[in-house]
Enzyme design. Structure first.
Site, PDB file in Angstrom:
ATOM      1  N   THR B 155       0.885  -1.165   0.000  1.00  0.00           N
ATOM      2  CA  THR B 155       0.000   0.000   0.000  1.00  0.00           C
ATOM      3  C   THR B 155       0.922   1.213   0.000  1.00  0.00           C
ATOM      4  O   THR B 155       1.261   1.722  -1.063  1.00  0.00           O
ATOM      5  CB  THR B 155      -0.956   0.004   1.217  1.00  0.00           C
ATOM      6  OG1 THR B 155      -0.221  -0.206   2.421  1.00  0.00           O
ATOM      7  CG2 THR B 155      -1.994  -1.078   1.074  1.00  0.00           C
ATOM      8  N   LYS B 181       3.880  -7.333   3.302  1.00  0.00           N
ATOM      9  CA  LYS B 181       3.702  -5.887   3.291  1.00  0.00           C
ATOM     10  C   LYS B 181       3.537  -5.420   4.734  1.00  0.00           C
ATOM     11  O   LYS B 181       3.107  -6.190   5.596  1.00  0.00           O
ATOM     12  CB  LYS B 181       2.517  -5.457   2.452  1.00  0.00           C
ATOM     13  CG  LYS B 181       1.180  -5.766   3.107  1.00  0.00           C
ATOM     14  CD  LYS B 181       0.053  -4.969   2.504  1.00  0.00           C
ATOM     15  CE  LYS B 181       0.235  -3.489   2.681  1.00  0.00           C
ATOM     16  NZ  LYS B 181      -0.043  -3.014   4.065  1.00  0.00           N
ATOM     17  N   THR B 192      -2.060  -2.790   7.742  1.00  0.00           N
ATOM     18  CA  THR B 192      -2.119  -4.234   7.673  1.00  0.00           C
ATOM     19  C   THR B 192      -0.764  -4.871   7.479  1.00  0.00           C
ATOM     20  O   THR B 192       0.043  -4.424   6.689  1.00  0.00           O
ATOM     21  CB  THR B 192      -3.040  -4.641   6.512  1.00  0.00           C
ATOM     22  OG1 THR B 192      -4.318  -4.106   6.778  1.00  0.00           O
ATOM     23  CG2 THR B 192      -3.112  -6.141   6.396  1.00  0.00           C
ATOM     24  N   GLU B 278       6.380   3.449   9.646  1.00  0.00           N
ATOM     25  CA  GLU B 278       6.106   4.842   9.309  1.00  0.00           C
ATOM     26  C   GLU B 278       7.082   5.791   9.974  1.00  0.00           C
ATOM     27  O   GLU B 278       7.214   5.807  11.198  1.00  0.00           O
ATOM     28  CB  GLU B 278       4.724   5.217   9.802  1.00  0.00           C
ATOM     29  CG  GLU B 278       3.662   4.396   9.187  1.00  0.00           C
ATOM     30  CD  GLU B 278       2.410   4.544   9.995  1.00  0.00           C
ATOM     31  OE1 GLU B 278       1.507   5.172   9.470  1.00  0.00           O
ATOM     32  OE2 GLU B 278       2.366   4.073  11.125  1.00  0.00           O
ATOM     33  N   ASN B 409       0.579  10.414  10.251  1.00  0.00           N
ATOM     34  CA  ASN B 409      -0.673   9.967  10.842  1.00  0.00           C
ATOM     35  C   ASN B 409      -1.607  11.069  11.289  1.00  0.00           C
ATOM     36  O   ASN B 409      -2.735  10.805  11.673  1.00  0.00           O
ATOM     37  CB  ASN B 409      -0.384   9.034  12.020  1.00  0.00           C
ATOM     38  CG  ASN B 409       0.072   7.694  11.520  1.00  0.00           C
ATOM     39  OD1 ASN B 409      -0.671   7.000  10.849  1.00  0.00           O
ATOM     40  ND2 ASN B 409       1.314   7.347  11.805  1.00  0.00           N
ATOM     41  N   THR B 414      -9.561  13.554   6.570  1.00  0.00           N
ATOM     42  CA  THR B 414     -10.633  13.025   5.708  1.00  0.00           C
ATOM     43  C   THR B 414     -11.584  14.147   5.348  1.00  0.00           C
ATOM     44  O   THR B 414     -11.713  15.116   6.069  1.00  0.00           O
ATOM     45  CB  THR B 414     -11.394  11.915   6.435  1.00  0.00           C
ATOM     46  OG1 THR B 414     -11.754  12.373   7.723  1.00  0.00           O
ATOM     47  CG2 THR B 414     -10.548  10.674   6.530  1.00  0.00           C
TER      48      THR B 414
END
Lengths: 414, 414
Positions: B155, B181, B192, B278, B409, B414
């Site tokens: 991703t 991944k 994930t 991350e 993060n 959104t």
């Protein structure tokens, strides 16, 4: 139970028969107050809750010994600057000598004294300065000294944390006062949560310890700033009976009332600590309902409020329900994912396990507005999560994860 | 056991009798590859380890059903872009239909297919695009397609993660390939961990599942980027017997050798995931020894590597032994704090529970140098912690906590 109490001034010296002081003994390089004393004029019973860490400071071991022996307590001595943790036998001797020196100054038995330390791990207390300052400290203890004591236990807390509540039991006023310090850590290794409670009710030692344990489970144990547990965490509560109410020696209405007020004091201080977390820009409260037991609800709430991803999303003012669902799911509590419901403020983001169409602008705006509340204002980011039809309910508090958290904890270089 | 194996090219297609493909089906807006297929030419036994979350994606529920029924497996279909989690009954139907559509294209039973998804939580798979792409995907499956498949399950991973090892069992070459991944999450809700293992040994289903569970406990379950657990985490391992070795049906030297190589593949992929966490600037390995059991050592190691305070200190290149001691202490494993020993690289920072005088410049320099290693170079920040005389040993991997973690993060709105 309705909250049939009101706030009174004075912090830990609000209850009858307690005095307190806070002075600069020279333990901190900054010259800020670093030594505090809480005295009960007559003997008090004591209860305590301590860090569950395997690496415990000398003062924690010392208090556990005194409380196991069920000694009546007259005083608590608290220093900031050095944590006296990971200091071995020498650190233990420092603790013993601190108590002995204060006992001599106050003319009370050494076993009537409890100790707490906060500061840099691995550093022994500057004993010469501490011992030399004890007469001044004892002389400064006054019945309005609660706020000064609260300031003297701070390390890098941005604000002092102090509260007192009053209710009526047996026709007479009963007060509980409290002060705490949290986990501001501009210096490294200062993550200690210390809280001290005073109460003038007459209550049995066993009941008082049970009340304190339950109150801690609903307050300090539900606060997370970064998931780490200190070597020095301590919550100590004294009750001296000076309110002259009838002794509370068994469960019942009076005990319930006292415990409710104790819980309220602890929750107030716990929220202060979360709001003053490192780099925090807001207080976050998570309410979980629908579990079988309250403990299950508390565990889910604690997991959500402790999730780095949830915390970062709140810092970004992002109504990210997916992360809240993820965190609820990994809390090690069984629930049916098709019953999951998530609310942010008054907006329902998810219900029956599936995302709803919601007004994203309104949700983001809620986060911006709620997070912008003044310190201890009622404005708080509120997340409500339902996981079923059970009667379990739990609360947890935390803060967002900001650049400043990383900055505070990374940029200090030893 | 010595590592009597060597690396071979090909990833999941290195073992005999496996083909793989990765194509762009249009599930991702970016146009990057988003659909992968792993096929075993003959039936393979399958083992799986899945998320322990209460909020699980449809594909996880689907795989659990197929594996409970002990179906032999021919193919794994993996999509990236949509997680198909929190999608309810409709999402479940999408999973069933995906398997049915692929079964028709490959002319195999639907129950011989396993599924995995990664992407945005709450989004259903774009079924029209997925179904339309299946013939192209099947046609693209080649015996050198492992690397392309590894790229198609990413991703926001920065690098693809793929490995294959070869050993000799029963006089014949045996290979295990793997791809994974991790948890790069520029978009929200993509945390994930997916990993897929292929093996051409002949091994019993029961043994293979036991080996995989133990290998996962020593690898993927010891990785933490931020302590959060995804709704979609899945580790699936196929073994098809195409190496034509004698079947491994009971514990013994051959089983041990196969399990050791399986564990090595899983640990390699686990370290790739930690290093690609991350905002990570380095890989951190924590080694814990001296506990009673390996599981205890692993738990302490995992707690240390997951501590936000430890992670932030490493980002700041600060040899902050106090935070390591604190994290070890709160791991819920009993040990004597006077036996605590902490090493950073080759430097001993603490021993017998007390800090040592150490060369702070050398320690800080070690952190700077180790953290500056190239990707997957042997340069890794290594923390060794001893807690007693027991024979327990455990490893865990993670990364540091940087400004970029917060940025990644928090700044997506959104």
């Amino acid at each position: 139970m309705t909250a049939d109490w009101h706030i009174v001034p004075g912090g830990v010296t609000a209850p009858k028969g307690f005095r307190a002081a806070g002075i600069t003994a020279g333990l901190k390089a900054s010259g800020l107050p670093d030594l505090a004393l809480v005295i009960s004029d007559n003997t008090a019973i004591a209860a305590g809750v301590f860090t569950t860490s395997q690496v415990r400071a000398a003062c924690v071991e010392y208090c556990r010994q005194q409380l196991t022996a069920k000694h009546n307590i007259r005083a608590i001595l608290i220093n900031s600057g050095q944590a006296n943790a990971a200091t071995g036998e020498a650190g233990w001797q420092d603790a013993v000598e601190s108590a002995q020196a204060l006992a001599q100054v106050l003319n009370i038995p050494a076993h009537a004294i409890l100790l707490a330390s906060t500061g840099v791990i691995g550093q022994r207390i500057k004993m010469d300065k501490l011992v030399a300052a004890l007469p001044e400290l004892a002389a400064a203890a006054e019945d309005d000294g609660g706020d000064q004591a609260a300031r003297s236990i701070m390390t890098t807390d941005l604000v002092s944390k102090s509260i007192a509540l009053q209710t009526t039991i047996d026709g007479r006023p009963v007060r509980i006062g409290g002060m705490a310090k949290g986990s501001g850590m501009i210096h490294p290794n200062m993550a200690t949560l210390l809280a001290f409670i005073t109460c003038d009710a007459a209550v049995s030692t066993t009941l008082w310890q049970q009340m304190l344990t339950r109150a801690a489970d609903k307050s300090f144990n539900q606060v997370t700033v970064d998931g780490d547990t200190s070597t020095n965490d301590a919550l100590i509560a004294l009750a001296n009976g000076e309110s002259r109410t009838q002794a509370i020696i068994e469960p019942g209405a009076d005990a319930d009332q006292l415990e409710a007020m104790l819980t309220a004091v602890c929750q107030y201080l716990a929220k202060c600590i979360a709001r003053d977390g490192e780099g925090a820009t807001c207080l976050v409260e998570v309410q979980v309902h629908g579990t079988h037991t309250d403990a299950e609800a508390r565990q889910i709430a604690r997991t959500i409020v402790g999730s780095s991803l949830v915390k970062a999303a709140i810092f970004g003012r992002d109504p990210n329900w997916g992360r809240i669902a993820m965190a609820a799911g990994r809390a090690d509590i069984l629930f049916d994912q098709n019953s999951l419901r998530i609310e942010l403020g008054d907006l329902v983001l998810m219900d029956y396990g599936q995302p709803l169409e919601f007004d994203r602008d309104a949700a983001s705006n809620y986060l911006k507005t709620a997070a912008a509340g003044e310190y201890l204002h009622t404005d708080t980011v509120l997340i409500k999560v339902g996981v079923g039809d059970g009667s379990g309910f739990g609360l947890a508090w935390g803060c967002d994860l900001s650049y400043d958290y990383v900055k505070i904890n990374a940029e200090y270089t030893t």
